[in-house]
Scaffold this motif. Structure first.
Motif, PDB file in Angstrom:
ATOM      1  N   ARG A 281      -0.693   4.018  -6.500  1.00 12.35           N
ATOM      2  CA  ARG A 281      -1.604   3.901  -6.753  1.00 12.35           C
ATOM      3  C   ARG A 281      -2.211   3.345  -8.114  1.00 12.35           C
ATOM      4  O   ARG A 281      -2.865   3.305  -9.050  1.00 12.35           O
ATOM      5  CB  ARG A 281      -3.340   4.226  -6.482  1.00 12.35           C
ATOM      6  CG  ARG A 281      -3.265   4.274  -4.767  1.00 12.35           C
ATOM      7  CD  ARG A 281      -4.073   2.738  -4.441  1.00 12.35           C
ATOM      8  NE  ARG A 281      -4.212   3.433  -3.179  1.00 12.35           N
ATOM      9  CZ  ARG A 281      -3.915   2.604  -1.845  1.00 12.35           C
ATOM     10  NH1 ARG A 281      -1.831   2.733  -2.001  1.00 12.35           N
ATOM     11  NH2 ARG A 281      -3.942   3.181  -0.856  1.00 12.35           N
TER      12      ARG A 281
ATOM     13  N   PRO B 122       0.841  -1.461  -0.116  1.00 10.70           N
ATOM     14  CA  PRO B 122      -0.250   0.104  -0.016  1.00 10.70           C
ATOM     15  C   PRO B 122       0.588   1.318   0.049  1.00 10.70           C
ATOM     16  O   PRO B 122       1.715   1.404   0.383  1.00 10.70           O
ATOM     17  CB  PRO B 122      -0.804  -0.119   1.266  1.00 10.70           C
ATOM     18  CG  PRO B 122      -0.129  -0.575   2.293  1.00 10.70           C
ATOM     19  CD  PRO B 122       0.934  -1.967   1.263  1.00 10.70           C
TER      20      PRO B 122
ATOM     21  N   HIS C 149     -12.639  -1.840  -0.211  1.00 10.84           N
ATOM     22  CA  HIS C 149     -12.891  -0.707  -1.660  1.00 10.84           C
ATOM     23  C   HIS C 149     -14.736   0.217  -1.688  1.00 10.84           C
ATOM     24  O   HIS C 149     -14.832   0.780  -1.457  1.00 10.84           O
ATOM     25  CB  HIS C 149     -12.175  -0.375  -2.275  1.00 10.84           C
ATOM     26  CG  HIS C 149     -10.956  -1.142  -2.463  1.00 10.84           C
ATOM     27  ND1 HIS C 149     -10.154  -0.024  -1.937  1.00 10.84           N
ATOM     28  CD2 HIS C 149      -9.964  -1.741  -3.157  1.00 10.84           C
ATOM     29  CE1 HIS C 149      -8.934   0.098  -1.557  1.00 10.84           C
ATOM     30  NE2 HIS C 149      -8.960  -1.259  -2.171  1.00 10.84           N
TER      31      HIS C 149
ATOM     32  N   ARG D  86     -10.652  -3.334   7.668  1.00  9.67           N
ATOM     33  CA  ARG D  86      -9.696  -4.135   6.316  1.00  9.67           C
ATOM     34  C   ARG D  86      -9.830  -5.400   6.891  1.00  9.67           C
ATOM     35  O   ARG D  86      -7.799  -5.501   6.718  1.00  9.67           O
ATOM     36  CB  ARG D  86      -8.887  -3.424   5.462  1.00  9.67           C
ATOM     37  CG  ARG D  86      -7.819  -4.429   4.323  1.00  9.67           C
ATOM     38  CD  ARG D  86      -7.688  -3.695   3.154  1.00  9.67           C
ATOM     39  NE  ARG D  86      -6.508  -4.390   2.387  1.00  9.67           N
ATOM     40  CZ  ARG D  86      -6.909  -3.844   1.024  1.00  9.67           C
ATOM     41  NH1 ARG D  86      -6.009  -2.700   1.433  1.00  9.67           N
ATOM     42  NH2 ARG D  86      -6.460  -4.113  -0.128  1.00  9.67           N
TER      43      ARG D  86
ATOM     44  N   GLU E 224      -9.177   6.727   0.868  1.00 10.95           N
ATOM     45  CA  GLU E 224      -8.138   6.351   0.686  1.00 10.95           C
ATOM     46  C   GLU E 224      -7.321   6.357  -0.573  1.00 10.95           C
ATOM     47  O   GLU E 224      -5.826   6.448   0.038  1.00 10.95           O
ATOM     48  CB  GLU E 224      -7.777   4.335   1.249  1.00 10.95           C
ATOM     49  CG  GLU E 224      -8.244   3.993   2.399  1.00 10.95           C
ATOM     50  CD  GLU E 224      -8.044   2.413   2.441  1.00 10.95           C
ATOM     51  OE1 GLU E 224      -8.655   1.765   3.408  1.00 10.95           O
ATOM     52  OE2 GLU E 224      -8.867   2.590   1.909  1.00 10.95           O
ATOM     53  N   SER E 225      -7.672   7.085  -1.367  1.00  8.97           N
ATOM     54  CA  SER E 225      -7.214   7.033  -2.773  1.00  8.97           C
ATOM     55  C   SER E 225      -7.584   7.762  -3.329  1.00  8.97           C
ATOM     56  O   SER E 225      -8.416   7.684  -4.224  1.00  8.97           O
ATOM     57  CB  SER E 225      -7.166   5.773  -3.292  1.00  8.97           C
ATOM     58  OG  SER E 225      -6.335   4.328  -3.107  1.00  8.97           O
TER      59      SER E 225
END
Length: 265
Positions: A82, A78, A197, A227, A161-162
């Protein structure tokens, strides 16, 4: 974790991480898994040495574990990267150099699901420029995957998160897969349905399953929030897996979660 009656694959990039990579397939086998998946194991190198590839191949086959999912090069995971395929310059070049390596490795092991993370938006760059580059690189990946009997997987992440990743809904990921299929005529671009997600993004998971199970090439699961492993959060894994099966999905479910102890069982 007791294994329900579903086709489950251990994600060796998040599970058994107390062990070196080459020892994780055997640990997964001991825990009852016959299949595994991996993020790209060499985040700093899209083209690792033949000896490194051979060592991982031996570890998988010696353990009797089938590789069913593998990421293309995507930077650090992680982490903030990405994905690479929509990033102009060096990262896109690294992705293209990685395509044949991944296809050859996957083909040698019968792996049929290759995850191509789209890549973050770049500040100051027209998104259409990135989308055009992404389509070009995904077409390249789809053709290489087709040669070894594999599909290219397009995954939706989440905007929490992204925040710079453009594919954060099932609709968006499926639309990209459709564009790739239209460009190649091969039909081997599929949706990677990551239920964690999608849950973070607030999606109705039952509705996503009912609508898109037929175009899903792979499914991944972690509980939400956190998670963690099934039962650690609010998602009912058994019910979701049953709904997938009822909607016609018969593929693998990658257990892409963080175990509380690092171990599974």
């Amino acid at each position: 974790m007791p294994l329900p009656d579903h086709r489950l694959a251990a994600n060796l990039s998040l599970l058994f991480t107390e062990l070196p990579l080459l020892e994780r397939p055997a640990a997964a086998a001991v825990a009852g898994f016959t299949a595994v998946e991996l993020w790209w194991p060499w985040p700093g190198s899209p083209t690792p040495s033949a000896s490194a590839l051979d060592a991982l191949r031996r570890a998988l086959t010696d353990a009797g574990t089938r590789l069913v999912g593998l990421n293309f090069y995507a930077g650090r995971l992680p982490g903030p990267d990405r994905g690479a395929l929509s990033l102009p310059g060096r990262e896109s070049e690294r992705f293209r150099a990685n395509v044949e390596v991944v296809a050859e490795f996957a083909g040698s092991l019968g792996c049929t699901g290759l995850n191509a993370l789209y890549g973050n938006r770049v500040a100051g760059l027209d998104p259409q420029v990135q989308d055009a580059l992404a389509l070009e690189n995904l077409v390249l990946a789809a053709r290489a995957a087709h040669e070894v009997g594999a599909c290219v997987l397009i995954e939706a992440l989440n905007s929490v998160e992204s925040p710079d990743y453009p594919l954060v809904t099932a609709d968006a990921a499926v639309a990209v897969a459709s564009r790739v299929n239209a460009a190649t005529g091969l039909g081997n671009a599929r949706f990677l349905m990551d239920l964690y997600h999608l849950a973070v993004g607030g999606a109705d998971l039952d509705a996503v399953i009912d609508r898109y199970a037929g175009v899903a090439g792979h499914v991944q699961f972690a509980d939400f929030p956190g998670r963690g492993e099934p039962g650690s959060g609010r998602l009912d894994f058994t019910a979701l897996a049953g709904r997938l099966r009822g909607a016609g999905y018969g593929g693998w479910i990658g257990m892409e979660y963080r175990a509380a102890s690092g171990r599974v069982g």
